[in-house]
Every structure is written in C-alpha cells, then in structure tokens.
Design a protein around this motif. Structure first.
Motif, PDB file in Angstrom:
ATOM      1  N   VAL A 249      -1.225 -64.625 -55.085  1.00 44.00           N
ATOM      2  CA  VAL A 249      -2.515 -64.145 -54.600  1.00 44.00           C
ATOM      3  C   VAL A 249      -3.343 -65.313 -54.059  1.00 44.00           C
ATOM      4  CG1 VAL A 249      -4.637 -62.930 -55.218  1.00 44.00           C
ATOM      5  CG2 VAL A 249      -2.467 -62.216 -56.218  1.00 44.00           C
ATOM      6  N   GLY A 250      -3.178 -66.482 -54.667  1.00 44.10           N
ATOM      7  CA  GLY A 250      -3.915 -67.661 -54.218  1.00 44.10           C
ATOM      8  C   GLY A 250      -3.593 -68.054 -52.790  1.00 44.10           C
ATOM      9  N   ARG A 251      -2.396 -67.681 -52.310  1.00 46.77           N
ATOM     10  CA  ARG A 251      -2.022 -67.981 -50.929  1.00 46.77           C
ATOM     11  C   ARG A 251      -2.889 -67.216 -49.930  1.00 46.77           C
ATOM     12  NH1 ARG A 251       3.227 -69.904 -49.998  1.00 46.77           N
ATOM     13  NH2 ARG A 251       3.701 -68.304 -48.450  1.00 46.77           N
ATOM     14  N   PHE A 252      -3.603 -66.200 -50.416  1.00 47.20           N
ATOM     15  CA  PHE A 252      -4.538 -65.475 -49.564  1.00 47.20           C
ATOM     16  C   PHE A 252      -5.898 -66.165 -49.520  1.00 47.20           C
ATOM     17  CE2 PHE A 252      -1.293 -62.458 -50.461  1.00 47.20           C
ATOM     18  CZ  PHE A 252      -1.329 -61.496 -49.471  1.00 47.20           C
ATOM     19  N   GLY A 253      -6.091 -67.145 -50.396  1.00 45.28           N
ATOM     20  CA  GLY A 253      -7.376 -67.834 -50.441  1.00 45.28           C
ATOM     21  C   GLY A 253      -8.426 -67.117 -51.247  1.00 45.28           C
ATOM     22  N   LEU A 254      -8.014 -66.111 -52.044  1.00 42.15           N
ATOM     23  CA  LEU A 254      -8.980 -65.367 -52.840  1.00 42.15           C
ATOM     24  C   LEU A 254      -9.437 -66.204 -54.036  1.00 42.15           C
ATOM     25  CD1 LEU A 254      -7.393 -61.790 -52.863  1.00 42.15           C
ATOM     26  CD2 LEU A 254      -9.091 -62.739 -51.299  1.00 42.15           C
ATOM     27  N   GLN A 255     -10.652 -65.947 -54.474  1.00 40.76           N
ATOM     28  CA  GLN A 255     -11.209 -66.692 -55.597  1.00 40.76           C
ATOM     29  C   GLN A 255     -10.624 -66.204 -56.920  1.00 40.76           C
ATOM     30  OE1 GLN A 255     -15.459 -66.331 -55.279  1.00 40.76           O
ATOM     31  NE2 GLN A 255     -15.612 -67.841 -53.644  1.00 40.76           N
ATOM     32  N   GLN A 256     -10.832 -67.039 -57.949  1.00 40.61           N
ATOM     33  CA  GLN A 256     -10.417 -66.726 -59.328  1.00 40.61           C
ATOM     34  C   GLN A 256      -8.899 -66.524 -59.440  1.00 40.61           C
ATOM     35  OE1 GLN A 256     -12.848 -63.340 -60.424  1.00 40.61           O
ATOM     36  NE2 GLN A 256     -14.627 -64.622 -60.811  1.00 40.61           N
ATOM     37  N   THR A 257      -8.153 -67.264 -58.623  1.00 35.22           N
ATOM     38  CA  THR A 257      -6.689 -67.201 -58.710  1.00 35.22           C
ATOM     39  C   THR A 257      -6.095 -68.582 -59.001  1.00 35.22           C
ATOM     40  OG1 THR A 257      -6.519 -67.464 -56.300  1.00 35.22           O
ATOM     41  CG2 THR A 257      -6.522 -65.215 -57.164  1.00 35.22           C
ATOM     42  N   GLY A 258      -6.928 -69.498 -59.431  1.00 41.37           N
ATOM     43  CA  GLY A 258      -6.422 -70.829 -59.766  1.00 41.37           C
ATOM     44  C   GLY A 258      -5.549 -70.784 -61.010  1.00 41.37           C
ATOM     45  N   THR A 259      -4.501 -71.587 -61.007  1.00 40.86           N
ATOM     46  CA  THR A 259      -3.581 -71.632 -62.146  1.00 40.86           C
ATOM     47  C   THR A 259      -3.878 -72.802 -63.082  1.00 40.86           C
ATOM     48  OG1 THR A 259      -2.001 -72.947 -60.851  1.00 40.86           O
ATOM     49  CG2 THR A 259      -1.756 -70.547 -60.789  1.00 40.86           C
ATOM     50  N   GLY A 260      -4.792 -73.671 -62.669  1.00 38.70           N
ATOM     51  CA  GLY A 260      -5.051 -74.876 -63.458  1.00 38.70           C
ATOM     52  C   GLY A 260      -5.495 -74.591 -64.870  1.00 38.70           C
ATOM     53  N   LYS A 442     -11.627 -59.145 -45.889  1.00 41.11           N
ATOM     54  CA  LYS A 442     -11.456 -58.493 -47.193  1.00 41.11           C
ATOM     55  C   LYS A 442     -10.198 -59.002 -47.896  1.00 41.11           C
ATOM     56  CE  LYS A 442     -14.927 -55.543 -47.102  1.00 41.11           C
ATOM     57  NZ  LYS A 442     -16.051 -55.666 -48.070  1.00 41.11           N
ATOM     58  N   LEU A 443      -9.143 -59.253 -47.124  1.00 48.17           N
ATOM     59  CA  LEU A 443      -7.862 -59.632 -47.716  1.00 48.17           C
ATOM     60  C   LEU A 443      -7.724 -61.133 -47.897  1.00 48.17           C
ATOM     61  CD1 LEU A 443      -5.447 -57.256 -45.773  1.00 48.17           C
ATOM     62  CD2 LEU A 443      -6.356 -56.973 -48.074  1.00 48.17           C
ATOM     63  N   LEU A 444      -8.471 -61.903 -47.151  1.00 52.32           N
ATOM     64  CA  LEU A 444      -8.386 -63.358 -47.245  1.00 52.32           C
ATOM     65  C   LEU A 444      -9.715 -63.887 -47.786  1.00 52.32           C
ATOM     66  CD1 LEU A 444      -6.496 -63.800 -43.886  1.00 52.32           C
ATOM     67  CD2 LEU A 444      -5.552 -64.295 -46.134  1.00 52.32           C
ATOM     68  N   HIS A 445     -10.506 -64.494 -46.934  1.00 54.20           N
ATOM     69  CA  HIS A 445     -11.801 -64.976 -47.385  1.00 54.20           C
ATOM     70  C   HIS A 445     -12.752 -64.954 -46.204  1.00 54.20           C
ATOM     71  CE1 HIS A 445     -10.030 -68.771 -45.801  1.00 54.20           C
ATOM     72  NE2 HIS A 445      -8.987 -68.363 -46.471  1.00 54.20           N
ATOM     73  N   GLU A 446     -14.033 -65.002 -46.484  1.00 51.65           N
ATOM     74  CA  GLU A 446     -15.041 -64.752 -45.462  1.00 51.65           C
ATOM     75  C   GLU A 446     -15.027 -65.776 -44.335  1.00 51.65           C
ATOM     76  OE1 GLU A 446     -16.990 -62.168 -45.032  1.00 51.65           O
ATOM     77  OE2 GLU A 446     -16.114 -61.207 -46.783  1.00 51.65           O
ATOM     78  N   ASP A 447     -14.559 -67.006 -44.609  1.00 52.76           N
ATOM     79  CA  ASP A 447     -14.584 -68.023 -43.566  1.00 52.76           C
ATOM     80  C   ASP A 447     -13.273 -68.102 -42.784  1.00 52.76           C
ATOM     81  OD1 ASP A 447     -13.112 -68.997 -45.661  1.00 52.76           O
ATOM     82  OD2 ASP A 447     -13.841 -71.064 -45.494  1.00 52.76           O
ATOM     83  N   PHE A 448     -12.387 -67.119 -42.997  1.00 56.12           N
ATOM     84  CA  PHE A 448     -11.134 -67.133 -42.240  1.00 56.12           C
ATOM     85  C   PHE A 448     -11.404 -66.759 -40.786  1.00 56.12           C
ATOM     86  CE2 PHE A 448      -7.120 -65.666 -40.560  1.00 56.12           C
ATOM     87  CZ  PHE A 448      -6.254 -66.642 -41.016  1.00 56.12           C
ATOM     88  N   LYS A 449     -10.776 -67.511 -39.881  1.00 55.39           N
ATOM     89  CA  LYS A 449     -11.025 -67.337 -38.454  1.00 55.39           C
ATOM     90  C   LYS A 449      -9.905 -66.544 -37.803  1.00 55.39           C
ATOM     91  CE  LYS A 449     -13.741 -68.920 -35.021  1.00 55.39           C
ATOM     92  NZ  LYS A 449     -15.199 -69.036 -35.080  1.00 55.39           N
ATOM     93  N   LEU A 450     -10.260 -65.420 -37.196  1.00 55.59           N
ATOM     94  CA  LEU A 450      -9.313 -64.663 -36.382  1.00 55.59           C
ATOM     95  C   LEU A 450      -9.613 -64.905 -34.909  1.00 55.59           C
ATOM     96  CD1 LEU A 450      -8.636 -63.085 -39.048  1.00 55.59           C
ATOM     97  CD2 LEU A 450      -8.193 -61.142 -37.561  1.00 55.59           C
TER      98      LEU A 450
END
Length: 565
Positions: A249-260, A442-450
C-alpha cells in the motif's frame, strides 16, 4: 494631515499595442504508452507511464543507482556492508521523484522504510541488529541516492511545479481558437489498474477474504481472549504479514503505511529481552567463578566445621536450596562437583543459547521455559512481565492500524468507483480529465501529478511540423553571422539566471550529461511558421539574407522551445 492611510490610486489598464512576443518552454513526453505495459511495475508508473518512460532516459539505470547500508551480523560478530540498488528495491524512476525528497521528512522516512525492509527480508539480521543507511558513502562506478538528489530536485521542480501543456500552448495567433480543454484526455485504465491492485489487498471480489482482512481475522480473537501466549507464538508472522501489506500500500504513497514502527517495536522488545538474558548470564558466570575459587580453597585437611563452612557457601552460589541433612564433607563435595555444578553449568549453557536466537517469538518462548528451571539456581530470575504485557498492547495497536487502513482504502475505492461512473457519463473532455485526476488523488496522494495528453487540429499539426522542419534554418544568422555554436544553449544559460524553472532545466541538463549517456536537448521553433524567419529570442539581422529585404516583425510570435521525448 489626519493620520489616515492615503487612498489607493486607480491605475488605468491600457490595452497593449504593437507586436507581442511570447516565449514558452515545454517538456514533450511520448503519447499512447499503455498503463498496462509490463514495464510499469509500480502504481505511480501505471498512472503516469509517459513521465516514467521519460525519466528512464533522464536518470541512470536503476541498477546503477545505489546506497550503502551497514548492519551488524551477529553470526559473524561484525558489521557488514551491502550496496543496495534501486532495481533491487523494485522502485521505478517516477517513485524516486516522490520518495527522494530531502525537503520532505515523510518522503525520506518512506524511502528509509523500503530500504530497511529490504535488508531485513534479504539478509535476516537479528531483530536487535543496528541497520544504518549510509546515503553519503560514494560507490565506484555507481550513482548514489545522495548524489542523485540534486538532479531529482530539479526534475521535481520542472515536473511537479509546472502545469500540463495543452494545445493552446503551441498555437500561433493565426490558428483558429479552439477550447484547449476539449482536446485533453486521460485513459481511465490508469485508474482501473490501481483499483484492481488495491482490491487484491483489501477486497478482491473473487476471494472470500483479502490479505488485510485475513490478518485482522487472525489476530482479533487472540486479542479479545487476551491470549498473549498465542500472540507470542505468531508475533513475528504478524509483523512480517502486516509489513508486507503496508509495503504494498505504501507504494501508492498513502499515509500511515510506514513499516518502521513495526520493526522498531520488534527491535526494542527483542533488545530488552536480550539485555535481561545477558544480565542473568553475567550474574551466573560471576557466581560460577566465585564457586570455583571456593572449591579450590576447600580445606582437605581441615576440620569438618571448616569444610562445611566452605561447601555451604559454595552451594549457595550455584543453588537456591540447601542440602538437608548435610552429607559427610567429602560426599558433600562430590555431590556439588558431580551433580549440582554440572546442572548449574547446563543451565548457564542454555541461557547462553538464548543469545543466538534470531526471532522474537522463539526468544519469548525459550525464556519462559528457562524461567522454570532457573529458579533452582538463581533467586533473582528474569522478570519479563512488562514485555509480556506489551505484546497484547502492541497487537491491539497493529490491529487498529490494520482496521483503519482497511476502512480507509475501502472508502477510497468507493469514492473512486463513483468518480469512474461519473466519468463514463461525462460529456465534457475537461470534466472527464478532472474526474480521472480526482480519482488518482484518492488512490495515491493529493500532490500526485497527472499529465493529460492533447490532440491537434490538422492545421495546427501542419504548422508545428513545418516549424520543426525549419528549426535549424531559424538559427542560421546566429550560427553563421554571430558564430554562436549553440545559440539555444546560450539562450537557456541567460534565461536560467532570471527564471527559476529554467535554472532547474539548466541544472538538470548538466547533471544528466554528467551522470548518464543521455542529454536533454532543447529544440526551438517559432510560430506562425515563415520561410525566411529568424529566431527572436536572440539578436537577429536587419536584412533577410535570402531576399535582401528588411526583416520586419509585423505579427505576434510564439517562441516555443521544448525537450521532445
């Protein structure tokens, strides 16, 4: 005179007269690249395949981009160094555009997580092993992530802080105006592929349960029953499973998916347990040494009272109970040396064996086993009650995190489904593009550029083609009369001093040539196309060479300078 602010004067906006010269710079990517191309292995590359394709030509090969990581290998009892490539991390060039952001702490933390997880899964160091990412350590014949940051910063400024081109940006004033938005398009397949990928994680329709729901279903009953022993048995599996899900899920750049935080808790808990084992081992070793000294001082020719004094003191060092009734001194000595000491040393050896365990689950379980027998040899023992209780707290925390992520993704998928349904019925190209952009956010993050594609009219396409064909002739005065070998480069270097975006274009151009075999070549055209025109960005002659007539600028001009993929 009254202490009031003076009125703001009105300024007449006088209509501009005369000829207008417009300069515009663009990056032209390839069109028609399928998001489903197998080369697009990450969510970002599926959503923006053209940008990813272009970045592949601008950056070194992912197999040549590295960072050095050192970790402590307990088996070898030494620090080990590994060169980790971006290819090994399964990252695409477009991922680096978002992850290698030194100005964003979350972005760099996400990159750290990817690298840490790779080290843990590939080299399986002990959970308490120190892992250090040495970003600034150079590697021969490779480009480090640290060295790449300057280029990435400039590429990010060019791509993420600029607006997408449209047909109006390459239209001369003579071209009949057409709504730029009507020519834009974004393939909804870009979104559908991401929906399928997320569905495979949270709610695949053909499966009874998804990996994330399965994790929740497995861990919840143990938490409800407060079955700490059961949780301990599976704690490493739970961490690995959730880490794998978070990484996807982190590959989508979504928050709260860190594994640290998962590995950090595992490391801290493992470290605390190891410290307690080491403390007991040290204590038992110290007492064994004192026992040996006492036995060595055994007064073989002394009185029974002297012998018992030594033997009883020695026994208290290696046992928590005393021999009652006391056997004869020599038998007592024999009992200590042949029965009690070997049992004590065997217990000590088993405790030393705990220090080479590499999984938290096994360490917990083996400590619990040794606590039972340790009571015969040590009154202090090992208190792991706090760590034991924290397992339940941690398990509940990760369950809540998994449930929140599950809920969040399902809500995102629901919202995206609504956007795609609206896209199917939208009649405006502008609206269709905006719906795809909203779905991507919605699927990635708000600053993703299309970056939408755009089409041209036949007239515009012909005009652009003719201008491209004549591009070299446009610079003939600068080449021949002014003896400027690279006039477009000279123009760029001058503009880069006063225009921030062109500064980044200049910086990227220099770094790309230094780091790769590629180059970012600018090509200049001028619209509308005229056969004997001169480029107006730099000095031009008074007389047209071919006609011997004065060179007159009597119409608006668009100077479009671009990098073409």
């Amino acid at each position: 005179s009254k202490g009031h602010l003076p009125p703001t004067p009105d300024v007449i906006q006088t209509p501009r007269s005369g000829v207008t010269i417009t300069q515009r710079v663009g990056l032209q990517f390839k069109t028609g690249i399928s998001p489903a191309d197998p080369a697009n292995t990450s969510p970002r590359s599926k959503v923006e395949p053209a940008l990813n394709d272009w970045l592949k030509t601008m950056l070194p090969a992912t197999s040549d981009i590295v960072c050095v990581v050192e970790y402590f290998d307990h088996d070898a009892d030494a620090m080990q160094e590994e060169e980790i490539t971006v290819a090994a991390l399964q990252l695409e060039p477009i991922d680096l555009l978002y992850l290698l952001n030194t100005g964003s702490e979350p972005a760099m933390s996400a990159l750290d997580d990817v690298i840490h997880r790779y080290i843990i899964n590939t080299f399986t160091p002990r959970p308490d092993a120190a892992i250090n990412i040495l970003y600034t350590t150079p590697v021969t014949d490779k480009i480090t992530l640290f060295e790449l940051t300057s280029l990435i910063d400039s590429l990010r400024a060019l791509v993420l802080q600029s607006r997408p081109l449209n047909s109006g940006d390459v239209r001369s004033t003579l071209e009949a105006k057409k709504s730029e938005e009507d020519t834009l398009s974004l393939d909804p397949l870009r979104i559908s592929l991401l929906v399928d990928e997320l569905n495979a994680i949270v709610a695949l329709p053909t499966a009874a349960t998804s990996p994330l729901q399965t994790f929740i279903n497995d861990i919840t009953p143990m938490i409800t029953a407060e079955d700490v022993d059961g949780l301990i048995t599976d704690i490493d599996i739970f961490i690995d499973t959730l880490s794998g899900i978070f990484a996807k899920v982190g590959r989508f750049g979504l928050q709260q998916t860190g594994t640290g935080f998962l590995y950090d808790w595992q490391r801290r808990t493992f470290t605390e347990l190891i410290k307690k084992v080491e403390g007991v081992v040290t204590r038992l070793q110290d007492r064994l040494g004192k026992y040996s000294l006492l036995i060595a001082s055994y007064p073989a020719a002394g009185s029974d009272a002297e012998k018992y004094a030594v033997l009883q003191k020695a026994e208290r060092l290696i046992a928590t109970s005393s021999s009652i009734p006391l056997p004869p001194p020599d038998d007592y000595l024999d009992q200590l040396e042949t029965i009690q000491r070997p049992a004590y040393e065997d217990q000590l050896d088993r405790l030393r064996d705990l220090l080479v365990i590499k999984t938290l689950s096994t360490l917990f379980q083996d400590i619990a086993t040794e606590q039972v027998t340790l009571a015969d040899f040590d009154l202090v023992g090992m208190d792991i009650e706090d760590e034991y209780k924290q397992v339940l707290v941690f398990a509940d925390d990760i369950r809540v995190g998994a449930e929140n992520l599950n809920k969040d993704i399902k809500q995102r998928l629901t919202n995206v489904a609504a956007l795609l349904a609206e896209h199917a019925t939208a009649t405006s190209a502008k609206q269709q593009v905006q719906l795809i952009v909203d779905a991507a956010h919605k699927l990635l993050h708000e600053d993703f550029k299309l970056i939408p594609e755009f089409t041209l009219t036949a007239t515009q396409a012909d005009e652009w083609h003719n201008a491209m064909t004549n591009s070299g002739n446009l610079l003939r005065y600068l080449h021949t009369d002014k003896a400027i070998d690279f006039p477009v480069d000279d123009w760029l270097y001058g503009m880069a001093r006063v225009r921030d975006k062109l500064h980044h274009l200049e910086n990227a151009t220099l770094l790309i040539e230094g780091m790769t075999t590629h180059n970012m070549q600018l090509q200049a055209i001028q619209l509308p196309h005229r056969q004997h025109d001169y480029w107006l960005a730099l000095p031009y002659p008074d007389i047209v060479t071919e006609t011997s007539k004065p060179f007159v600028i009597d119409e608006d001009k668009l100077l479009y300078t671009a990098v073409y993929a």
